[in-house]
Scaffold this motif. Structure first.
Motif, PDB file in Angstrom:
ATOM      1  N   PRO A  56      27.448   4.459  27.514  1.00 34.12           N
ATOM      2  CA  PRO A  56      26.475   4.269  26.555  1.00 34.12           C
ATOM      3  C   PRO A  56      26.684   5.184  25.131  1.00 34.12           C
ATOM      4  CG  PRO A  56      25.908   5.643  28.776  1.00 34.12           C
ATOM      5  CD  PRO A  56      27.238   4.854  28.895  1.00 34.12           C
ATOM      6  N   GLN A  57      26.058   4.789  24.062  1.00 35.65           N
ATOM      7  CA  GLN A  57      26.531   4.409  22.731  1.00 35.65           C
ATOM      8  C   GLN A  57      26.218   5.932  22.326  1.00 35.65           C
ATOM      9  OE1 GLN A  57      29.106   2.501  21.483  1.00 35.65           O
ATOM     10  NE2 GLN A  57      29.142   1.768  23.547  1.00 35.65           N
ATOM     11  N   VAL A  58      27.042   7.164  23.026  1.00 37.80           N
ATOM     12  CA  VAL A  58      26.566   8.980  22.855  1.00 37.80           C
ATOM     13  C   VAL A  58      27.797   9.187  21.939  1.00 37.80           C
ATOM     14  CG1 VAL A  58      26.429  10.944  24.180  1.00 37.80           C
ATOM     15  CG2 VAL A  58      25.409   9.018  24.799  1.00 37.80           C
ATOM     16  N   PRO A  78      31.226   8.123  19.686  1.00 36.01           N
ATOM     17  CA  PRO A  78      31.918   7.833  18.700  1.00 36.01           C
ATOM     18  C   PRO A  78      33.045   7.565  18.515  1.00 36.01           C
ATOM     19  CG  PRO A  78      30.968   9.626  17.615  1.00 36.01           C
ATOM     20  CD  PRO A  78      30.372   9.821  18.736  1.00 36.01           C
ATOM     21  N   GLY A  79      34.146   6.420  18.064  1.00 38.95           N
ATOM     22  CA  GLY A  79      34.671   6.682  18.724  1.00 38.95           C
ATOM     23  C   GLY A  79      35.492   8.012  18.044  1.00 38.95           C
ATOM     24  N   GLN A 112      37.782   7.066  26.236  1.00 38.07           N
ATOM     25  CA  GLN A 112      37.070   7.450  27.440  1.00 38.07           C
ATOM     26  C   GLN A 112      37.343   5.891  27.977  1.00 38.07           C
ATOM     27  OE1 GLN A 112      33.303   8.051  24.797  1.00 38.07           O
ATOM     28  NE2 GLN A 112      34.202   8.107  22.938  1.00 38.07           N
ATOM     29  N   HIS A 172      35.776   3.553  31.568  1.00 39.17           N
ATOM     30  CA  HIS A 172      34.426   3.674  32.357  1.00 39.17           C
ATOM     31  C   HIS A 172      35.283   3.859  33.536  1.00 39.17           C
ATOM     32  CE1 HIS A 172      31.619   1.222  35.055  1.00 39.17           C
ATOM     33  NE2 HIS A 172      30.527   1.957  34.088  1.00 39.17           N
ATOM     34  N   SER A 185      23.439  13.483  23.937  1.00 37.04           N
ATOM     35  CA  SER A 185      24.038  13.381  22.560  1.00 37.04           C
ATOM     36  C   SER A 185      24.904  14.623  21.909  1.00 37.04           C
ATOM     37  CB  SER A 185      22.899  14.148  21.563  1.00 37.04           C
ATOM     38  OG  SER A 185      22.566  15.793  21.545  1.00 37.04           O
ATOM     39  N   TRP A 199      33.271   7.353  32.093  1.00 36.62           N
ATOM     40  CA  TRP A 199      32.048   7.471  32.222  1.00 36.62           C
ATOM     41  C   TRP A 199      31.781   6.751  33.455  1.00 36.62           C
ATOM     42  CZ3 TRP A 199      28.840   9.058  29.122  1.00 36.62           C
ATOM     43  CH2 TRP A 199      29.264   9.081  28.104  1.00 36.62           C
TER      44      TRP A 199
END
Length: 415
Positions: free
Chosen positions: A141-143, A145-146, A152, A154, A264, A340
């Motif tokens: 999920p794009q929660v 940002p880099g 991060q 998977h 978020s 993730w």
């Protein structure tokens, strides 16, 4: 570049592709299986080192072959599972080619069949079976940002605790992958936060029987559709260390900090939904409900299985659940990694036919698509709850093979 003709092209050489091959061979249907890497490659290279099957060896297998040198109640390692499929391929003499990637499949214009472009040439086939399974594209999920100081990955890229930088770890997702990875990281001495969403939590064993047995005799593997609202609810179950019931209270007692769903991120602060207690309660309810059904089944059938009253003792709710943290300053908490465990999406960019909905999901009924000659296999709930499991895909493949054999008979009439 080479070109060949085949009756059925099966794309994917994992459990779905091999099951399909066995049933096509039994029906006398000429076919070819193409696998872009090795047989059952994802079991070898896209799983963590300590992973074992979530079901016992007597259950998570095809009917025609048992695991060698493995107790039926044991849980096969990921490499044992991959080796099993290699052995099965040899047993059924599957016509499989490894190291060949299918890059596109298009319907022929003006005549039956499909034109497949591959890394090894062109294959023209009357039928195509997409047996690539559900684990095609890892979803993160794009929660968050880099962040240059935050790793991060998977769960498909996680291997072991040594792979991650020193410091605390946040694991997002409380299905089988998430709970096993969080447990392993905590046992390695890490500070671990586990983001828990909606889930089912069956007992590993109850009254002398594994939960897969209970789901079988209670008819739950044969459910044709998921309960309303539970289409994407994960199952928290584990075969690790001999198999244990997943209990979030136990994880908390061992030092895992439980938090709600991750929602978020802003200025280094990660925020969680206030749903942790609700998610834990619903998981407990699914657990207790299965115990109730099992007890009723035993009484109804007069089975002599040992009583297990201690299975209903849940213990106190941990403080992290009664007073959950709703935000986490990652830097202050020393969190330097996020794993993730948030599942996968399908990716059928290579299959350019009219068999998908607006979101790119396959349209089918028991694997038979609306595009004549195109079939899907290995997807969750393809025909029932057990469809994405090893034994379930074998039975689904038999149905698809029968459908193909029937269509061949129609197409050859009068030829």
């Amino acid at each position: 570049m080479s070109s060949e003709e085949i009756e059925v092209l099966v794309v994917g050489g994992g459990q779905a592709g091999l099951a399909m091959s066995e049933h096509l061979s039994a029906a006398g249907v000429p076919h070819l299986v193409l696998e872009r890497q090795r047989i059952a490659e994802r079991w070898r290279s896209e799983r963590w080192d300590s992973l074992v099957a979530n079901g016992p060896a007597w259950h998570d297998r095809f009917p025609g072959l048992e695991f060698v040198d493995l107790d039926p109640d044991a849980f096969a390692s990921k490499d044992e599972v991959a080796d099993y499929f290699v052995a099965y391929s040899e047993k059924i003499a599957a016509p499989i080619r490894c190291g060949v990637e299918v890059t596109s499949v298009r319907k022929n214009a003006g005549h039956p069949g499909f034109h497949a472009e591959t890394s090894d040439g062109v294959v023209n086939a009357r039928f195509v079976v997409a047996a690539t399974g559900p684990f095609q594209r890892p979803v993160i999920p794009q929660v968050v940002p880099g962040q240059p100081r935050l790793v991060q990955i998977h769960s498909s890229g996680y291997r072991n605790p040594r792979q991650l930088p020193d410091g605390a770890v946040l694991v997002v997702g409380a299905g089988s992958s998430g709970v096993q990875i969080a447990d392993e990281l905590r046992r390695s001495g890490r500070t671990v936060y586990l983001s828990v969403g909606p889930h089912e939590r069956p007992p590993r064993r109850y009254r002398g029987r594994d939960f897969v047995w209970w789901l079988g005799v209670l008819g739950k593997w044969d459910a044709e559709t998921p309960p309303r609202g539970a289409e994407h609810v994960t199952i928290a179950v584990s075969g690790a260390r001999g198999g244990r019931t997943v209990d979030f209270r136990t994880l908390a007692a061992q030092g895992v900090e439980l938090v709600g769903m991750t929602v978020s991120f802003d200025n280094g602060i990660l925020r969680f939904a206030p749903d942790l207690a609700e998610n834990i309660a619903h998981g407990d309810a699914s657990y207790l409900s299965l115990l109730d059904e099992a007890d009723a089944y035993i009484a109804r059938n007069g089975l002599d299985l040992p009583e297990e009253p201690e299975a209903r003792v849940l213990g106190p709710v941990p403080a992290c659940v009664t007073d959950p943290a709703l935000e986490l300053d990652l830097a202050a908490a020393g969190v330097r990694s996020i794993v993730w465990a948030t599942g996968y999406a399908v990716d059928y960019g290579w299959l350019q036919v009219d068999a998908f909905d607006e979101a790119g999901r396959p349209k089918h009924r028991r694997g038979v698509s609306p595009e004549p000659g195109v079939y899907f296999l290995g997807l969750p709930w393809l025909s029932r709850r057990g469809s994405s499991f090893i034994w379930g895909v074998w039975h689904d493949a038999r149905y698809v093979a029968d459908h193909i054999a029937t269509q061949r008979a129609y197409l050859t009439y009068g030829a």
